[in-house]
Design a protein around this motif. Sequence first.
Motif, PDB file in Angstrom:
ATOM      1  N   GLU A  16      23.651 116.155 -45.726  1.00  0.00           N
ATOM      2  CA  GLU A  16      23.585 114.921 -46.721  1.00  0.00           C
ATOM      3  C   GLU A  16      24.166 115.538 -48.199  1.00  0.00           C
ATOM      4  OE1 GLU A  16      22.525 111.802 -49.180  1.00  0.00           O
ATOM      5  OE2 GLU A  16      22.532 112.011 -46.880  1.00  0.00           O
ATOM      6  N   ALA A  17      23.944 116.984 -48.300  1.00  0.00           N
ATOM      7  CA  ALA A  17      24.517 117.609 -49.756  1.00  0.00           C
ATOM      8  C   ALA A  17      26.120 117.349 -49.560  1.00  0.00           C
ATOM      9  CB  ALA A  17      24.144 119.104 -49.625  1.00  0.00           C
ATOM     10  N   VAL A  18      26.665 117.563 -48.524  1.00  0.00           N
ATOM     11  CA  VAL A  18      28.118 117.463 -48.343  1.00  0.00           C
ATOM     12  C   VAL A  18      28.515 115.951 -48.697  1.00  0.00           C
ATOM     13  CG1 VAL A  18      30.150 117.592 -46.688  1.00  0.00           C
ATOM     14  CG2 VAL A  18      28.416 119.483 -46.833  1.00  0.00           C
ATOM     15  N   SER A  19      28.037 115.060 -48.099  1.00  0.00           N
ATOM     16  CA  SER A  19      28.164 113.620 -48.242  1.00  0.00           C
ATOM     17  C   SER A  19      28.058 113.337 -49.719  1.00  0.00           C
ATOM     18  CB  SER A  19      27.293 112.840 -47.374  1.00  0.00           C
ATOM     19  OG  SER A  19      27.528 111.425 -47.544  1.00  0.00           O
ATOM     20  N   GLN A  20      27.071 113.795 -50.387  1.00  0.00           N
ATOM     21  CA  GLN A  20      27.074 113.606 -51.646  1.00  0.00           C
ATOM     22  C   GLN A  20      28.100 114.222 -52.716  1.00  0.00           C
ATOM     23  OE1 GLN A  20      23.332 114.311 -53.180  1.00  0.00           O
ATOM     24  NE2 GLN A  20      22.151 113.037 -51.801  1.00  0.00           N
ATOM     25  N   TYR A  21      28.524 115.383 -52.061  1.00  0.00           N
ATOM     26  CA  TYR A  21      29.597 116.190 -52.819  1.00  0.00           C
ATOM     27  C   TYR A  21      30.717 115.288 -52.729  1.00  0.00           C
ATOM     28  CZ  TYR A  21      27.353 120.472 -53.847  1.00  0.00           C
ATOM     29  OH  TYR A  21      26.365 121.346 -54.461  1.00  0.00           O
ATOM     30  N   LEU A  22      31.200 114.930 -51.616  1.00  0.00           N
ATOM     31  CA  LEU A  22      32.332 114.351 -51.096  1.00  0.00           C
ATOM     32  C   LEU A  22      32.382 112.905 -51.983  1.00  0.00           C
ATOM     33  CD1 LEU A  22      32.784 115.093 -47.375  1.00  0.00           C
ATOM     34  CD2 LEU A  22      34.086 116.084 -49.405  1.00  0.00           C
ATOM     35  N   ASP A  23      31.404 112.147 -52.254  1.00  0.00           N
ATOM     36  CA  ASP A  23      31.417 110.831 -52.736  1.00  0.00           C
ATOM     37  C   ASP A  23      32.139 111.120 -54.150  1.00  0.00           C
ATOM     38  OD1 ASP A  23      30.788 108.316 -53.493  1.00  0.00           O
ATOM     39  OD2 ASP A  23      28.659 108.691 -54.190  1.00  0.00           O
ATOM     40  N   SER A  24      33.194 110.254 -54.546  1.00  0.00           N
ATOM     41  CA  SER A  24      33.798 110.497 -55.797  1.00  0.00           C
ATOM     42  C   SER A  24      34.183 111.837 -56.056  1.00  0.00           C
ATOM     43  CB  SER A  24      32.804 109.625 -56.723  1.00  0.00           C
ATOM     44  OG  SER A  24      32.502 108.245 -56.620  1.00  0.00           O
ATOM     45  N   SER A  25      34.411 112.503 -55.170  1.00  0.00           N
ATOM     46  CA  SER A  25      34.945 114.032 -55.607  1.00  0.00           C
ATOM     47  C   SER A  25      34.066 114.823 -56.273  1.00  0.00           C
ATOM     48  CB  SER A  25      36.369 114.083 -56.122  1.00  0.00           C
ATOM     49  OG  SER A  25      37.400 113.320 -54.757  1.00  0.00           O
ATOM     50  N   ARG A  26      32.661 114.562 -56.296  1.00  0.00           N
ATOM     51  CA  ARG A  26      31.944 115.174 -57.061  1.00  0.00           C
ATOM     52  C   ARG A  26      31.986 116.632 -57.139  1.00  0.00           C
ATOM     53  NH1 ARG A  26      26.326 111.248 -56.284  1.00  0.00           N
ATOM     54  NH2 ARG A  26      27.511 109.225 -56.961  1.00  0.00           N
ATOM     55  N   TYR A  27      32.493 117.121 -56.154  1.00  0.00           N
ATOM     56  CA  TYR A  27      32.537 118.720 -56.101  1.00  0.00           C
ATOM     57  C   TYR A  27      33.485 119.267 -57.004  1.00  0.00           C
ATOM     58  CZ  TYR A  27      36.881 117.301 -53.633  1.00  0.00           C
ATOM     59  OH  TYR A  27      38.043 116.665 -52.970  1.00  0.00           O
ATOM     60  N   ILE A  28      34.179 118.606 -57.830  1.00  0.00           N
ATOM     61  CA  ILE A  28      35.161 119.130 -58.711  1.00  0.00           C
ATOM     62  C   ILE A  28      34.369 119.508 -60.109  1.00  0.00           C
ATOM     63  CG2 ILE A  28      37.091 117.982 -57.713  1.00  0.00           C
ATOM     64  CD1 ILE A  28      37.280 116.139 -60.210  1.00  0.00           C
ATOM     65  N   TYR A  29      33.175 118.897 -60.213  1.00  0.00           N
ATOM     66  CA  TYR A  29      32.740 119.011 -61.571  1.00  0.00           C
ATOM     67  C   TYR A  29      31.431 120.085 -61.417  1.00  0.00           C
ATOM     68  CZ  TYR A  29      34.599 114.174 -61.916  1.00  0.00           C
ATOM     69  OH  TYR A  29      35.360 113.091 -61.822  1.00  0.00           O
ATOM     70  N   PRO A  30      31.070 120.744 -62.660  1.00  0.00           N
ATOM     71  CA  PRO A  30      30.042 121.701 -62.532  1.00  0.00           C
ATOM     72  C   PRO A  30      28.694 121.033 -62.906  1.00  0.00           C
ATOM     73  CG  PRO A  30      31.389 121.581 -64.874  1.00  0.00           C
ATOM     74  CD  PRO A  30      32.050 120.890 -64.036  1.00  0.00           C
ATOM     75  N   VAL A  31      27.685 121.530 -62.508  1.00  0.00           N
ATOM     76  CA  VAL A  31      26.314 120.817 -62.743  1.00  0.00           C
ATOM     77  C   VAL A  31      25.508 121.794 -63.540  1.00  0.00           C
ATOM     78  CG1 VAL A  31      24.437 120.320 -61.242  1.00  0.00           C
ATOM     79  CG2 VAL A  31      26.495 120.054 -60.113  1.00  0.00           C
ATOM     80  N   GLU A  32      24.844 121.079 -64.448  1.00  0.00           N
ATOM     81  CA  GLU A  32      23.886 121.985 -65.315  1.00  0.00           C
ATOM     82  C   GLU A  32      22.565 121.198 -65.540  1.00  0.00           C
ATOM     83  OE1 GLU A  32      23.870 123.078 -70.216  1.00  0.00           O
ATOM     84  OE2 GLU A  32      25.731 122.827 -69.442  1.00  0.00           O
ATOM     85  N   ASN A  33      21.852 122.091 -65.450  1.00  0.00           N
ATOM     86  CA  ASN A  33      20.144 121.329 -65.103  1.00  0.00           C
ATOM     87  C   ASN A  33      20.205 120.346 -64.240  1.00  0.00           C
ATOM     88  OD1 ASN A  33      19.348 123.229 -66.936  1.00  0.00           O
ATOM     89  ND2 ASN A  33      20.098 122.077 -68.798  1.00  0.00           N
ATOM     90  N   ASN A  34      20.820 120.310 -63.193  1.00  0.00           N
ATOM     91  CA  ASN A  34      21.035 119.248 -61.751  1.00  0.00           C
ATOM     92  C   ASN A  34      21.458 117.955 -62.341  1.00  0.00           C
ATOM     93  OD1 ASN A  34      19.320 120.447 -60.228  1.00  0.00           O
ATOM     94  ND2 ASN A  34      17.534 120.161 -61.124  1.00  0.00           N
ATOM     95  N   VAL A  35      22.535 118.122 -63.513  1.00  0.00           N
ATOM     96  CA  VAL A  35      23.103 116.910 -63.906  1.00  0.00           C
ATOM     97  C   VAL A  35      24.524 117.190 -63.758  1.00  0.00           C
ATOM     98  CG1 VAL A  35      23.616 115.407 -65.830  1.00  0.00           C
ATOM     99  CG2 VAL A  35      21.292 116.265 -65.746  1.00  0.00           C
ATOM    100  N   ILE A  36      25.455 116.292 -63.213  1.00  0.00           N
ATOM    101  CA  ILE A  36      26.608 116.430 -62.926  1.00  0.00           C
ATOM    102  C   ILE A  36      27.406 116.326 -64.292  1.00  0.00           C
ATOM    103  CG2 ILE A  36      28.875 115.846 -61.740  1.00  0.00           C
ATOM    104  CD1 ILE A  36      27.182 115.099 -59.600  1.00  0.00           C
ATOM    105  N   GLN A  37      28.407 117.098 -64.736  1.00  0.00           N
ATOM    106  CA  GLN A  37      29.137 117.374 -65.967  1.00  0.00           C
ATOM    107  C   GLN A  37      30.473 116.555 -65.703  1.00  0.00           C
ATOM    108  OE1 GLN A  37      27.227 118.412 -68.920  1.00  0.00           O
ATOM    109  NE2 GLN A  37      25.878 118.353 -67.126  1.00  0.00           N
TER     110      GLN A  37
END
Length: 328
Positions: free
Chosen positions: A166-187
């Motif tokens: 599920e985490a991988v699926s969310q990362y791949l959605d809209s290429s979210r893996y390219i952004y840093p995360v701070e306090n559980n918020v995608i920057q």
Amino acid sequence: MWAPSSRHVPVVGNRRLSHHSEARPKSLPYTSSTPAPSSAQWPEDMQVIKSHGKVNLSDQSERICSLLKVALNISKEHWVMQTAYPEFPFKAGYHRKVLCDAADIVEDAQMRSRLERDADYVKALGTVIEARLTILRGSVKKTLSSGFAHAYGLGTTYAFGSAAAEAVSQYLDSSRYIYPVENNVIQNSLLFQHPYIISGLYNTYFKGSKSFVNQNIHLFDVKHNGKTRKECSDAMIAMVATVVESLLQDYRSGTHKPTNFESNSSQDVYRNHMDLLIKTARDNPNGYHTMKARLFKLASSGHQYIDAESKAQAAYEYANVAAMPVDD
């Protein structure tokens, strides 16, 4: 007539491809109607030797080896500065351009003449260039594999199995893996600035005194708004991001199932990242150049990010903090 000289070394000299120049090689004065002499009419040291149907660098004459070593350096520079995937319709022209540039550098006019007129000769020698590009792309995935799962929480924050899938699926959605995360918020204003992408840039292009960046530092000067700064090229950023997606795909089932990255299967992902960079440059040129300059600066010491973070996290997970003694 060609003769060995001290210039026949695998360097590009002043014929460098810049990431500000055209990504697609310009066509050379060759048409299908141009008559090409038969192979037998060229000198023996210009004949391509095949082993089991393949053209290997080590099997060739000194003359061809000298040409190919320079051509491989030119193609590597193009791979770093312009594109990791020369597009299929332009590959023949790309190979001819690289080989002709190499012939000019080693001052072999006869070799250039054949390259301009003999499409089969270009095709044969081009296989060496293409094989090296495939190896370069594959090497990036091998470099980035270490520490990857921990960086994206696979097996830790997201236990292997359905949680990881599920985490991988969310990362791949809209290429979210390219952004840093701070306090559980995608920057999502910090494009391509996930710590692992920064670390990947460092390990692939910056690490060591013989790294591409350290040996070609002058290529990275970019002038924008009257200021000259060093910036990562689009090709570097897109290459690392593409590898990160490939590594995520390896965990898509919830467990690690590695796939081969040396084929051209990731071209579409790479083009998507390049398109994102192009659109960013169009819509916010100042932000685009700031991002690339920041990535260059951070990647210069990128080893501090994932490696240090992983070690600190591993040490914390091992420590029994809850049981620490407390003074009365």
